[in-house]
Design a protein around this motif. Structure first.
Motif, PDB file in Angstrom:
ATOM      1  N   GLN A  56       0.834  -1.203   0.000  1.00 22.11           N
ATOM      2  CA  GLN A  56       0.000   0.000   0.000  1.00 22.11           C
ATOM      3  C   GLN A  56       0.864   1.247   0.000  1.00 22.11           C
ATOM      4  O   GLN A  56       0.491   2.264  -0.594  1.00 22.11           O
ATOM      5  CB  GLN A  56      -0.929  -0.011   1.197  1.00 22.11           C
ATOM      6  N   VAL A  57       2.048   1.185   0.656  1.00 21.49           N
ATOM      7  CA  VAL A  57       2.974   2.323   0.608  1.00 21.49           C
ATOM      8  C   VAL A  57       3.393   2.571  -0.839  1.00 21.49           C
ATOM      9  O   VAL A  57       3.440   3.713  -1.309  1.00 21.49           O
ATOM     10  CB  VAL A  57       4.186   2.047   1.512  1.00 21.49           C
ATOM     11  N   PHE A  58       3.677   1.469  -1.571  1.00 21.72           N
ATOM     12  CA  PHE A  58       4.082   1.628  -2.964  1.00 21.72           C
ATOM     13  C   PHE A  58       2.956   2.199  -3.804  1.00 21.72           C
ATOM     14  O   PHE A  58       3.207   2.945  -4.760  1.00 21.72           O
ATOM     15  CB  PHE A  58       4.569   0.293  -3.523  1.00 21.72           C
ATOM     16  N   VAL A  59       1.704   1.854  -3.468  1.00 23.84           N
ATOM     17  CA  VAL A  59       0.577   2.431  -4.211  1.00 23.84           C
ATOM     18  C   VAL A  59       0.548   3.945  -4.019  1.00 23.84           C
ATOM     19  O   VAL A  59       0.286   4.694  -4.965  1.00 23.84           O
ATOM     20  CB  VAL A  59      -0.746   1.780  -3.772  1.00 23.84           C
ATOM     21  N   VAL A  60       0.849   4.402  -2.796  1.00 26.65           N
ATOM     22  CA  VAL A  60       0.907   5.849  -2.557  1.00 26.65           C
ATOM     23  C   VAL A  60       1.953   6.489  -3.457  1.00 26.65           C
ATOM     24  O   VAL A  60       1.710   7.517  -4.103  1.00 26.65           O
ATOM     25  CB  VAL A  60       1.194   6.130  -1.068  1.00 26.65           C
ATOM     26  N   PHE A  61       3.138   5.840  -3.551  1.00 21.35           N
ATOM     27  CA  PHE A  61       4.193   6.367  -4.431  1.00 21.35           C
ATOM     28  C   PHE A  61       3.734   6.364  -5.891  1.00 21.35           C
ATOM     29  O   PHE A  61       3.968   7.327  -6.630  1.00 21.35           O
ATOM     30  CB  PHE A  61       5.465   5.542  -4.289  1.00 21.35           C
ATOM     31  N   THR A  62       3.095   5.258  -6.311  1.00 22.00           N
ATOM     32  CA  THR A  62       2.641   5.172  -7.703  1.00 22.00           C
ATOM     33  C   THR A  62       1.667   6.288  -8.029  1.00 22.00           C
ATOM     34  O   THR A  62       1.722   6.883  -9.101  1.00 22.00           O
ATOM     35  CB  THR A  62       1.979   3.813  -7.949  1.00 22.00           C
ATOM     36  N   MET A  63       0.756   6.567  -7.083  1.00 20.23           N
ATOM     37  CA  MET A  63      -0.221   7.629  -7.327  1.00 20.23           C
ATOM     38  C   MET A  63       0.468   8.977  -7.473  1.00 20.23           C
ATOM     39  O   MET A  63       0.099   9.785  -8.322  1.00 20.23           O
ATOM     40  CB  MET A  63      -1.223   7.685  -6.181  1.00 20.23           C
ATOM     41  N   THR A  64       1.489   9.213  -6.645  1.00 19.18           N
ATOM     42  CA  THR A  64       2.221  10.485  -6.749  1.00 19.18           C
ATOM     43  C   THR A  64       2.886  10.608  -8.106  1.00 19.18           C
ATOM     44  O   THR A  64       2.803  11.643  -8.770  1.00 19.18           O
ATOM     45  CB  THR A  64       3.281  10.551  -5.644  1.00 19.18           C
ATOM     46  N   VAL A  65       3.564   9.507  -8.526  1.00 22.88           N
ATOM     47  CA  VAL A  65       4.234   9.528  -9.823  1.00 22.88           C
ATOM     48  C   VAL A  65       3.210   9.724 -10.938  1.00 22.88           C
ATOM     49  O   VAL A  65       3.448  10.463 -11.903  1.00 22.88           O
ATOM     50  CB  VAL A  65       5.038   8.228 -10.017  1.00 22.88           C
ATOM     51  N   ALA A  66       2.042   9.070 -10.812  1.00 24.28           N
ATOM     52  CA  ALA A  66       1.015   9.204 -11.844  1.00 24.28           C
ATOM     53  C   ALA A  66       0.521  10.645 -11.924  1.00 24.28           C
ATOM     54  O   ALA A  66       0.302  11.164 -13.023  1.00 24.28           O
ATOM     55  CB  ALA A  66      -0.145   8.266 -11.547  1.00 24.28           C
TER      56      ALA A  66
ATOM     57  N   VAL B  67     -10.132   7.700  -4.970  1.00 25.02           N
ATOM     58  CA  VAL B  67     -11.229   8.604  -5.335  1.00 25.02           C
ATOM     59  C   VAL B  67     -10.735  10.046  -5.367  1.00 25.02           C
ATOM     60  O   VAL B  67     -11.030  10.802  -6.302  1.00 25.02           O
ATOM     61  CB  VAL B  67     -12.404   8.437  -4.352  1.00 25.02           C
ATOM     62  N   LEU B  68      -9.942  10.425  -4.361  1.00 23.04           N
ATOM     63  CA  LEU B  68      -9.525  11.831  -4.272  1.00 23.04           C
ATOM     64  C   LEU B  68      -8.524  12.178  -5.362  1.00 23.04           C
ATOM     65  O   LEU B  68      -8.676  13.180  -6.072  1.00 23.04           O
ATOM     66  CB  LEU B  68      -8.903  12.109  -2.897  1.00 23.04           C
ATOM     67  N   VAL B  69      -7.458  11.353  -5.499  1.00 27.64           N
ATOM     68  CA  VAL B  69      -6.356  11.726  -6.384  1.00 27.64           C
ATOM     69  C   VAL B  69      -6.673  11.369  -7.836  1.00 27.64           C
ATOM     70  O   VAL B  69      -6.581  12.216  -8.726  1.00 27.64           O
ATOM     71  CB  VAL B  69      -5.052  11.043  -5.922  1.00 27.64           C
ATOM     72  N   TYR B  70      -7.067  10.103  -8.068  1.00 30.16           N
ATOM     73  CA  TYR B  70      -7.261   9.688  -9.457  1.00 30.16           C
ATOM     74  C   TYR B  70      -8.537  10.286 -10.034  1.00 30.16           C
ATOM     75  O   TYR B  70      -8.492  11.059 -10.996  1.00 30.16           O
ATOM     76  CB  TYR B  70      -7.310   8.163  -9.558  1.00 30.16           C
ATOM     77  N   THR B  71      -9.685   9.904  -9.470  1.00 29.73           N
ATOM     78  CA  THR B  71     -10.930  10.374 -10.080  1.00 29.73           C
ATOM     79  C   THR B  71     -11.147  11.855  -9.796  1.00 29.73           C
ATOM     80  O   THR B  71     -11.758  12.553 -10.589  1.00 29.73           O
ATOM     81  CB  THR B  71     -12.122   9.560  -9.554  1.00 29.73           C
ATOM     82  N   GLY B  72     -10.639  12.328  -8.669  1.00 26.48           N
ATOM     83  CA  GLY B  72     -10.873  13.725  -8.335  1.00 26.48           C
ATOM     84  C   GLY B  72      -9.926  14.660  -9.048  1.00 26.48           C
ATOM     85  O   GLY B  72     -10.361  15.630  -9.662  1.00 26.48           O
ATOM     86  N   ALA B  73      -8.628  14.387  -8.978  1.00 26.20           N
ATOM     87  CA  ALA B  73      -7.652  15.354  -9.487  1.00 26.20           C
ATOM     88  C   ALA B  73      -7.192  15.023 -10.898  1.00 26.20           C
ATOM     89  O   ALA B  73      -7.279  15.853 -11.803  1.00 26.20           O
ATOM     90  CB  ALA B  73      -6.455  15.405  -8.537  1.00 26.20           C
TER      91      ALA B  73
END
Lengths: 97, 186
Positions: A56-66, B67-73
């Motif tokens: 889940q920590v890596f998912v947080v990083f992936t979202m930031t990179v995305a 929901v917040l980052v992907y779909t929201g932002a």
């Protein structure tokens, strides 16, 4: 539900790859890349149920990179659109030898 | 009379498969839409389904972030750019590639589908799990939902976390520089 999650992740990733290969609209190709990133995130979350919270920590990083990638990529698309008045990759081939 | 636990697991499986099928159907609709706006809306649908699946997989914080980052932002950014570019009517945007693109996509799709089949056959995934791991992960954790994520994020992965801030700064600067209109006439 681990196997189902991984299978769903693989299917979504495949749909993203197929979208990249069959579309020519730069924005849609970019959204397909986001879909692939989401598919990988699903794998991370599914496996984090077994391997602890590191996934889940890596998912947080992936979202930031995305998010960073989306900002820069869309800025590039806007810059290209200003030059060529199109986002169709068929018309954007100045790097082609 | 059905057992309460059994009923709960049945509802769980049904909801899981429901959101999974919604995600696949929306993803297929997403790659086949001509209009970028319609495609973006279908992609939002995929991301919402994935958020529901994250919550079902005991990753409530990741579901909220989805929901917040992907779909929201991120998707709002996409829709904003689509609106800004004013690409014209969907009928003029026939953007599918030629025959070879489809052949290549079909080949890649079949190969990856074969990989999924290999994955789900003979409990390959279950055999890959190291013994004794499931017991430790299933143990109840302290600190609620966010604690188990926050603790490694700020200890074990602190360096990566700080690097992420540098990455975000670079992305901000890059986006501004790329998006800026050139005012100096050269």
């Amino acid at each position: 539900m681990l196997v189902e999650s991984l299978a769903l992740s693989a299917v979504l990733f495949t749909i993203g790859v197929i979208g990249v290969l069959t579309r020519r609209n730069a924005i849609i190709i970019f959204m397909c890349v986001e879909l692939m990133l989401n598919a990988v995130n699903l794998s991370f979350v599914a496996l984090s149920k077994l391997h602890g919270a590191a996934g889940q920590v890596f998912v947080v990083f992936t979202m930031t990179v995305a998010a960073a990638e989306a900002a820069v990529g869309l800025a590039i698309i806007i810059a290209i659109f200003r030059h060529t008045q199109t986002v169709n990759l068929q018309n954007i081939n100045i790097l082609k030898g | 009379m059905m057992h309460a636990n059994e009923f709960h697991s049945l509802v769980y499986s049904f909801t899981f498969y429901f959101f999974g099928l919604v995600a696949i159907a929306s993803a297929l609709a997403f790659v086949t839409r001509k209009s970028p706006v319609a495609a973006a809306i279908w992609l939002v649908n995929v991301m919402f389904s994935l958020a529901a699946l994250y919550v079902m997989l005991d990753a409530q914080f990741i579901g909220a972030m989805q929901v917040l980052v992907y779909t929201g932002a991120i998707m709002v950014l996409f829709l904003f750019v689509i609106m800004l570019l004013n690409l014209g009517h969907p009928s003029e945007l026939a953007d599918a590639r030629g025959k070879w693109g489809y052949v290549l996509a079909l080949f890649v799709g079949l190969v990856m589908l074969a990989e999924v089949m290999a994955l789900t056959r003979d409990n390959t995934v279950d055999r890959m799990i190291p013994p004794g791991l499931a017991a430790t992960a299933a143990a109840p954790t302290t600190g609620g939902i966010i604690g188990p994520i926050a603790a490694p994020l700020f200890t074990e992965y602190l360096f990566a976390f700080e690097l992420t801030s540098v990455l975000l700064l670079a992305a901000i600067v890059g986006a501004v520089v790329l998006g800026k209109r050139r005012t100096d006439a050269r």
